[in-house]
Write an enzyme that holds these catalytic residues in place. Structure first.
Site, PDB file in Angstrom:
ATOM      1  N   TYR A   1       0.838  -1.206   0.000  1.00 43.90           N
ATOM      2  CA  TYR A   1       0.000   0.000   0.000  1.00 43.90           C
ATOM      3  C   TYR A   1       0.873   1.258   0.000  1.00 43.90           C
ATOM      4  CZ  TYR A   1      -3.343   3.372   2.148  1.00 43.90           C
ATOM      5  OH  TYR A   1      -4.132   4.459   2.439  1.00 43.90           O
TER       6      TYR A   1
ATOM      7  N   LYS B   1       1.194   4.087  -2.910  1.00 43.17           N
ATOM      8  CA  LYS B   1       0.866   5.500  -2.655  1.00 43.17           C
ATOM      9  C   LYS B   1       2.086   6.384  -2.922  1.00 43.17           C
ATOM     10  CE  LYS B   1      -3.491   5.543  -0.921  1.00 43.17           C
ATOM     11  NZ  LYS B   1      -4.606   6.304  -1.521  1.00 43.17           N
TER      12      LYS B   1
ATOM     13  N   THR C   1     -12.997   7.320   9.818  1.00 45.10           N
ATOM     14  CA  THR C   1     -14.198   6.998   9.046  1.00 45.10           C
ATOM     15  C   THR C   1     -14.929   5.872   9.786  1.00 45.10           C
ATOM     16  OG1 THR C   1     -13.054   5.300   7.838  1.00 45.10           O
ATOM     17  CG2 THR C   1     -12.973   7.511   6.897  1.00 45.10           C
TER      18      THR C   1
HETATM   19  N1  LIG Z   1      -9.096   5.949   6.446  1.00 46.64           N
HETATM   20  C1  LIG Z   1      -7.837   6.217   6.719  1.00 46.64           C
HETATM   21  O1  LIG Z   1      -7.384   6.126   7.875  1.00 46.64           O
HETATM   22  C2  LIG Z   1      -6.902   6.663   5.612  1.00 46.64           C
HETATM   23  C3  LIG Z   1      -5.601   7.089   5.967  1.00 46.64           C
HETATM   24  C4  LIG Z   1      -4.756   7.563   4.984  1.00 46.64           C
HETATM   25  C5  LIG Z   1      -5.169   7.598   3.666  1.00 46.64           C
HETATM   26  N2  LIG Z   1      -6.428   7.161   3.349  1.00 46.64           N
HETATM   27  C6  LIG Z   1      -6.819   7.233   1.933  1.00 46.64           C
HETATM   28  O2  LIG Z   1      -7.945   8.071   1.855  1.00 46.64           O
HETATM   29  C7  LIG Z   1      -8.793   7.638   0.788  1.00 46.64           C
HETATM   30  C8  LIG Z   1     -10.207   7.432   1.312  1.00 46.64           C
HETATM   31  O3  LIG Z   1     -10.140   6.451   2.331  1.00 46.64           O
HETATM   32  P1  LIG Z   1     -11.351   6.194   3.324  1.00 46.64           P
HETATM   33  O4  LIG Z   1     -10.813   5.237   4.341  1.00 46.64           O
HETATM   34  O5  LIG Z   1     -11.970   7.447   3.744  1.00 46.64           O
HETATM   35  O6  LIG Z   1     -12.305   5.405   2.357  1.00 46.64           O
HETATM   36  P2  LIG Z   1     -13.875   5.560   2.160  1.00 46.64           P
HETATM   37  O7  LIG Z   1     -14.151   6.811   1.403  1.00 46.64           O
HETATM   38  O8  LIG Z   1     -14.571   5.341   3.471  1.00 46.64           O
HETATM   39  O9  LIG Z   1     -14.126   4.259   1.285  1.00 46.64           O
HETATM   40  C9  LIG Z   1     -13.356   3.948   0.141  1.00 46.64           C
HETATM   41  C10 LIG Z   1     -14.155   4.313  -1.089  1.00 46.64           C
HETATM   42  O10 LIG Z   1     -13.374   3.944  -2.227  1.00 46.64           O
HETATM   43  C11 LIG Z   1     -14.184   3.140  -3.067  1.00 46.64           C
HETATM   44  N3  LIG Z   1     -13.344   2.200  -3.794  1.00 46.64           N
HETATM   45  C12 LIG Z   1     -12.580   1.204  -3.295  1.00 46.64           C
HETATM   46  N4  LIG Z   1     -12.007   0.541  -4.304  1.00 46.64           N
HETATM   47  C13 LIG Z   1     -12.411   1.147  -5.451  1.00 46.64           C
HETATM   48  C14 LIG Z   1     -12.159   0.926  -6.817  1.00 46.64           C
HETATM   49  N5  LIG Z   1     -11.374  -0.076  -7.235  1.00 46.64           N
HETATM   50  N6  LIG Z   1     -12.741   1.739  -7.718  1.00 46.64           N
HETATM   51  C15 LIG Z   1     -13.557   2.739  -7.320  1.00 46.64           C
HETATM   52  N7  LIG Z   1     -13.846   3.007  -6.042  1.00 46.64           N
HETATM   53  C16 LIG Z   1     -13.253   2.207  -5.122  1.00 46.64           C
HETATM   54  C17 LIG Z   1     -15.172   2.438  -2.148  1.00 46.64           C
HETATM   55  O11 LIG Z   1     -16.371   2.114  -2.807  1.00 46.64           O
HETATM   56  P3  LIG Z   1     -16.691   0.710  -3.488  1.00 46.64           P
HETATM   57  O12 LIG Z   1     -16.234  -0.352  -2.539  1.00 46.64           O
HETATM   58  O13 LIG Z   1     -18.169   0.798  -3.689  1.00 46.64           O
HETATM   59  O14 LIG Z   1     -15.937   0.725  -4.773  1.00 46.64           O
HETATM   60  C18 LIG Z   1     -15.469   3.561  -1.157  1.00 46.64           C
HETATM   61  O15 LIG Z   1     -16.464   4.412  -1.668  1.00 46.64           O
HETATM   62  C19 LIG Z   1      -8.146   6.373   0.234  1.00 46.64           C
HETATM   63  O16 LIG Z   1      -7.383   6.703  -0.896  1.00 46.64           O
HETATM   64  C20 LIG Z   1      -7.246   5.896   1.357  1.00 46.64           C
HETATM   65  O17 LIG Z   1      -6.157   5.156   0.878  1.00 46.64           O
HETATM   66  C21 LIG Z   1      -7.296   6.688   4.291  1.00 46.64           C
END
Ligand SMILES: NC(=O)c1ccc[n+]([C@@H]2O[C@H](COP(=O)([O-])OP(=O)(O)OC[C@H]3O[C@@H](n4cnc5c(N)ncnc54)[C@H](OP(=O)(O)O)[C@@H]3O)[C@@H](O)[C@H]2O)c1
Length: 260
Positions: A149, A153, A184
């Protein structure tokens, strides 16, 4: 209403309370029409109804899907002003025993996805258009157990900077928000499996709390705005977590990363 008349799109917006969902709400709150996409439709349709936007199914890791989404936007709206790529997913992995399938999965969603999005959405951008990608602290500060991951990134951070120098002269900006942990509903669920690790992480965050989805949405929307002159910038929005250490796996319950 600073985005009145603007067309925006958010990749990865189907999860209520997630970052993509919050970004779409903030953009719509400023008057943009937002085309939201992800792989599953029920959440997307609820969001589109709530914000008066448009829902389109699109797996960002599949180039044909992204090309089809671009064709749909071109036909329906003619152009785009703002692209935000929030779709992304952690994949537990270690350097010495990661199956190729895990590496490919992590790379496809976290690196190929933003690449396809930039490649197919930028040709639709109008003057002052921008792309903002949601990266991760794992890209700049290694987190044990997250190599596939974090490396994907990190490749995306490089992509953002290459895109910035290629597209800057055409009048477009490409940036990344680099969050630490975002609370989240999915993270809340994960922490509930081992409540003791909440403090293990939070004591390393100078601001002593996780980001909210809205913290990240506000930063992404600012980077996407014409009032922002940043280009090729990787903006840490993590309460200062990038300045401190990440807990080792030995400090966490065994097997915890695979529950992410
Ligand atoms: N949460 C954290 O702690 C965290 C920390 C650092 C960075 N991030 C980054 O922040 C971003 C959002 O993360 P989040 O945790 O807040 O996620 P989120 O928005 O709660 O959920 C992930 C979203 O991405 C969609 N998704 C997953 N795989 C996909 C694909 N192949 N094509 C299209 N859509 C896809 C999922 O929908 P479907 O399953 O319906 O496709 C869902 O809507 C991500 O890039 C993550 O890596 C998150």
């Amino acid at each position: 209403m600073k985005f009145a008349g603007k067309i925006a799109t958010v990749f990865g917006a189907s999860s209520e309370g997630g970052t993509g969902w919050a970004i779409a709400e903030v953009l719509a709150g400023h008057g943009a029409h937002v085309v939201v996409s992800a792989r599953s439709m029920p959440g997307l349709e609820r969001l589109a109804e709530r914000i008066g936007g448009t829902a389109v199914r699109c797996d960002v890791a599949v180039e044909e899907d992204v090309a089809a989404k671009a064709a749909f936007i071109k036909e329906r709206f003619g152009h785009l002003d703002i692209v935000i790529v929030s779709a992304g997913q952690p994949v537990a992995s270690s350097v010495i025993d990661s199956p190729f399938e895990d590496l490919l999965r992590a790379t496809a969603i976290n690196y190929f996805g933003p690449f396809f999005a930039i490649k197919h959405m930028v040709p639709l951008l109008r003057a002052e258009g921008s792309v903002t990608v949601i990266s991760s602290l794992a890209s700049t500060n290694p987190i044990e157990g997250q190599v596939a991951y974090g490396a994907a990134k990190a490749a995306t951070n490089a992509l953002v900077q290459y895109a910035a120098i290629e597209l800057g002269p055409k009048g477009f900006r490409v940036n990344a928000v680099v969050p630490g942990s975002i609370e989240t509903p999915l993270l809340t669920q994960f922490l509930a499996t081992a409540p003791e690790i909440r403090d293990t992480y939070i004591k390393e965050i100078p601001s002593r709390r996780y980001a909210t989805a809205l913290d990240i949405a506000n930063a992404a929307v600012w980077m996407a705005s014409p009032e922002c002159f940043a280009n090729g910038t990787l903006l840490h929005v993590d309460g200062g977590n990038y300045l401190t250490r990440q807990p080792y796996l030995s400090e966490l319950p065994e097997g915890i990363m695979s529950k992410l």
